[in-house]
Scaffold this active site. Structure first.
Site, PDB file in Angstrom:
ATOM      1  N   ARG A 153      13.506  47.313 -23.663  1.00 21.64           N
ATOM      2  CA  ARG A 153      14.365  46.503 -22.786  1.00 21.64           C
ATOM      3  C   ARG A 153      15.694  46.158 -23.486  1.00 21.64           C
ATOM      4  O   ARG A 153      16.211  45.052 -23.359  1.00 21.64           O
ATOM      5  CB  ARG A 153      13.664  45.200 -22.359  1.00 21.64           C
ATOM      6  CG  ARG A 153      12.472  45.386 -21.445  1.00 21.64           C
ATOM      7  CD  ARG A 153      12.895  45.931 -20.082  1.00 21.64           C
ATOM      8  NE  ARG A 153      11.799  45.968 -19.160  1.00 21.64           N
ATOM      9  CZ  ARG A 153      10.867  46.928 -19.151  1.00 21.64           C
ATOM     10  NH1 ARG A 153      10.917  47.938 -19.994  1.00 21.64           N
ATOM     11  NH2 ARG A 153       9.891  46.887 -18.268  1.00 21.64           N
ATOM     12  N   SER A 221       9.805  41.124 -14.114  1.00 22.29           N
ATOM     13  CA  SER A 221       9.338  40.372 -15.291  1.00 22.29           C
ATOM     14  C   SER A 221      10.436  39.413 -15.737  1.00 22.29           C
ATOM     15  O   SER A 221      11.571  39.832 -15.963  1.00 22.29           O
ATOM     16  CB  SER A 221       9.043  41.312 -16.450  1.00 22.29           C
ATOM     17  OG  SER A 221       8.050  42.236 -16.099  1.00 22.29           O
ATOM     18  N   GLU A 317      14.004  37.798 -20.215  1.00 25.65           N
ATOM     19  CA  GLU A 317      14.581  39.135 -20.113  1.00 25.65           C
ATOM     20  C   GLU A 317      15.688  39.144 -19.059  1.00 25.65           C
ATOM     21  O   GLU A 317      16.660  39.888 -19.156  1.00 25.65           O
ATOM     22  CB  GLU A 317      13.456  40.117 -19.738  1.00 25.65           C
ATOM     23  CG  GLU A 317      13.757  41.570 -20.021  1.00 25.65           C
ATOM     24  CD  GLU A 317      14.576  42.197 -18.924  1.00 25.65           C
ATOM     25  OE1 GLU A 317      15.530  42.904 -19.252  1.00 25.65           O
ATOM     26  OE2 GLU A 317      14.280  41.944 -17.734  1.00 25.65           O
TER      27      GLU A 317
HETATM   28  N1  EPU Z   1      -1.824  40.279 -17.507  1.00 19.66           N
HETATM   29  C1  EPU Z   1      -2.647  39.206 -17.246  1.00 19.66           C
HETATM   30  N2  EPU Z   1      -2.216  38.297 -16.336  1.00 19.66           N
HETATM   31  C2  EPU Z   1      -1.029  38.396 -15.690  1.00 19.66           C
HETATM   32  C3  EPU Z   1      -0.182  39.491 -15.980  1.00 19.66           C
HETATM   33  C4  EPU Z   1      -0.612  40.426 -16.901  1.00 19.66           C
HETATM   34  O1  EPU Z   1      -3.714  39.076 -17.813  1.00 19.66           O
HETATM   35  O2  EPU Z   1      -0.742  37.517 -14.873  1.00 19.66           O
HETATM   36  C5  EPU Z   1      -2.298  41.319 -18.437  1.00 19.66           C
HETATM   37  C6  EPU Z   1      -2.672  42.587 -17.651  1.00 19.66           C
HETATM   38  O3  EPU Z   1      -3.992  42.537 -17.204  1.00 19.66           O
HETATM   39  C7  EPU Z   1      -2.464  43.675 -18.665  1.00 19.66           C
HETATM   40  C8  EPU Z   1      -1.294  43.133 -19.510  1.00 19.66           C
HETATM   41  O4  EPU Z   1      -1.258  41.722 -19.293  1.00 19.66           O
HETATM   42  O5  EPU Z   1      -3.573  43.824 -19.511  1.00 19.66           O
HETATM   43  C9  EPU Z   1       0.031  43.760 -19.143  1.00 19.66           C
HETATM   44  O6  EPU Z   1       0.312  43.545 -17.769  1.00 19.66           O
HETATM   45  P1  EPU Z   1       1.035  44.633 -16.836  1.00 19.66           P
HETATM   46  O7  EPU Z   1       0.428  45.951 -17.047  1.00 19.66           O
HETATM   47  O8  EPU Z   1       1.094  44.082 -15.466  1.00 19.66           O
HETATM   48  O9  EPU Z   1       2.499  44.751 -17.428  1.00 19.66           O
HETATM   49  P2  EPU Z   1       3.468  43.718 -18.150  1.00 19.66           P
HETATM   50  O10 EPU Z   1       3.391  43.907 -19.624  1.00 19.66           O
HETATM   51  O11 EPU Z   1       3.250  42.336 -17.627  1.00 19.66           O
HETATM   52  C10 EPU Z   1       5.457  45.412 -18.257  1.00 19.66           C
HETATM   53  C11 EPU Z   1       6.888  45.471 -17.834  1.00 19.66           C
HETATM   54  C12 EPU Z   1       6.987  45.718 -16.341  1.00 19.66           C
HETATM   55  C13 EPU Z   1       6.294  47.007 -16.007  1.00 19.66           C
HETATM   56  C14 EPU Z   1       4.833  46.935 -16.474  1.00 19.66           C
HETATM   57  C15 EPU Z   1       4.085  48.221 -16.298  1.00 19.66           C
HETATM   58  C16 EPU Z   1       8.082  44.056 -19.414  1.00 19.66           C
HETATM   59  C17 EPU Z   1       8.833  42.772 -19.615  1.00 19.66           C
HETATM   60  N3  EPU Z   1       7.560  44.236 -18.202  1.00 19.66           N
HETATM   61  O12 EPU Z   1       4.882  44.257 -17.640  1.00 19.66           O
HETATM   62  O13 EPU Z   1       8.369  45.826 -16.019  1.00 19.66           O
HETATM   63  O14 EPU Z   1       6.342  47.268 -14.618  1.00 19.66           O
HETATM   64  O15 EPU Z   1       4.807  46.623 -17.889  1.00 19.66           O
HETATM   65  O16 EPU Z   1       4.450  49.165 -17.257  1.00 19.66           O
HETATM   66  O17 EPU Z   1       8.002  44.857 -20.338  1.00 19.66           O
HETATM   67  C18 EPU Z   1      10.236  44.445 -15.439  1.00 19.66           C
HETATM   68  O18 EPU Z   1      10.702  44.695 -16.550  1.00 19.66           O
HETATM   69  O19 EPU Z   1      10.861  43.728 -14.603  1.00 19.66           O
HETATM   70  C19 EPU Z   1       8.928  44.979 -15.086  1.00 19.66           C
HETATM   71  C20 EPU Z   1       8.333  44.650 -13.942  1.00 19.66           C
END
Ligand code: EPU
Length: 336
Positions: A153, A221, A317
């Site tokens: 990012r 995010s 972010e």
């Molecule tokens: N999780 C939870 N509870 C929640 C949210 C997440 O337990 O409320 C856990 C999920 O179960 C999973 C882990 O956290 O094990 C990661 O969650 P998720 O796969 O939903 O992705 P993220 O790390 O929260 C990142 C990006 C997203 C992108 C997703 C998928 C960042 C800041 N965000 O989110 O990007 O779509 O991975 O690759 O890196 C964005 O940047 O706006 C964005 C949506």
């Protein structure tokens, strides 16, 4: 004063002194950059918390040209194209590669700034060049992928070139030899999928967790997933064995901020109309009449809570803007 509510997806009721819609990069030569300005695409990663004292430049030049190379398709994409439309277009043209990045809000010109990424894929993998208007030289300049200094990012456009370079075109190289990236959990179930099937799966996962900004105002995010030294992650894992963490390099790991926020009991938590999304805790939403005060109180509350409970600082972010320009909320305890 032009209204900004419909120009940023968090939709706070704010205005700016002046707005210019740039449909041709040559128009940038006429702009007085000695006066305050702010570059905006579709406003899906920027929140105007107050009325901005300056000119908002909306980058809206359109078009896409395909050049065939021996091993890849080189797409020359104008900055004002919608990102998701571009992903769809490439699939129709049978030039796959971008399908994991389906449904990411925003336009093409904004994509390199934060190096958009999702489901195991990052924009940086495809960038051949980024072209733009250099405010210091007054000339068009083309940067190689290396010169963009992409990170998680992150890019040179958030650092050395901040406020000095306006992206007008992005060159993406899509290798003809396509390989699906199925590293992300829910995609692992796909068996020899077509690009369209990967696309459909990504769209389904996103729609199940991430609110559509056209229906429920949000900026994706809100915080970055924090990158922490390995020993700190080990200490956290000893206390919270189910905490998701990912390798970054020899010294560091990344932890899931959404998990930390949910674990701290904040999923669904609301201050006025600003709430932690109930399906994905990393996303903040504006249920309709949310105010900047409520949003800033929410950001501080989350940062304090996560800092107190886990000793981790969550950096936002999303780009926050006030009357004067960008600002950062850094509300945490010194030990975090
Ligand atoms: N999780 C939870 N509870 C929640 C949210 C997440 O337990 O409320 C856990 C999920 O179960 C999973 C882990 O956290 O094990 C990661 O969650 P998720 O796969 O939903 O992705 P993220 O790390 O929260 C990142 C990006 C997203 C992108 C997703 C998928 C960042 C800041 N965000 O989110 O990007 O779509 O991975 O690759 O890196 C964005 O940047 O706006 C964005 C949506």
């Amino acid at each position: 004063m032009p209204a900004l509510q419909s120009h940023h997806t968090f939709a706070l009721d704010t205005h700016c002194d002046k707005m210019m819609i740039i449909t041709d990069p040559s128009e940038l030569k006429q702009v007085d950059f000695t006066q305050p300005f702010c570059v905006l695409g579709e406003g899906s990663n920027t929140i105007f918390t107050a009325s901005y004292h300056g000119t908002v430049l909306i980058i809206a030049n359109k078009g896409m040209r395909v050049e065939e190379r021996e091993q890849a398709w080189l797409l020359h994409c104008e900055a004002g194209e919608n990102w998701h439309d571009l992903v769809q277009k490439t699939l129709v043209l049978n030039m796959p590669g971008l399908e994991n990045l389906a449904l990411i809000p925003g336009n093409v010109g904004a994509a390199p700034v934060q190096n958009i990424g999702a489901y195991g894929v990052e924009l940086a993998q495809f960038v051949e060049y980024v072209e733009g208007f250099n405010l210091i030289t007054g000339k068009t300049q083309k940067l190689s992928s290396e010169q963009c200094e992409f990170g998680y990012r992150d890019s040179v456009f958030k650092h050395q070139l901040k406020g000095q370079f306006i992206i007008t075109r992005v060159g993406l190289s899509l290798p003809k030899l396509w390989q699906p990236n199925l590293s992300y959990g829910p995609l692992q179930q796909l068996d020899k999928p077509t690009p369209q099937q990967v696309f459909d799966a990504v769209v389904a996962v996103r729609q199940s967790k991430l609110p559509d900004p056209a229906v429920l105002a949000n900026c994706g995010s809100f915080f970055k997933n924090p990158i922490l030294p390995r020993d700190q992650v080990e200490q956290l894992l000893a206390l919270y064995p189910t905490m998701p963490s990912y390798d970054v390099d020899a010294e560091n790991k990344k932890v899931a901020a959404g998990w930390l926020i949910e674990r701290a009991g904040l999923k669904g938590f609301a201050i006025g109309d600003i709430a932690v999304h109930d399906k994905q805790a990393l996303v903040l939403v504006n249920r309709g009449q949310g105010t900047a005060q409520q949003l800033l109180a929410m950001v501080e509350h989350i940062q304090h809570t996560i800092s107190d409970k886990f000793g981790v600082y969550l950096e936002h972010e999303v780009r926050l803007m006030d009357e004067q320009g960008e600002f950062h909320v850094r509300s945490h305890h010194e030990s975090a």
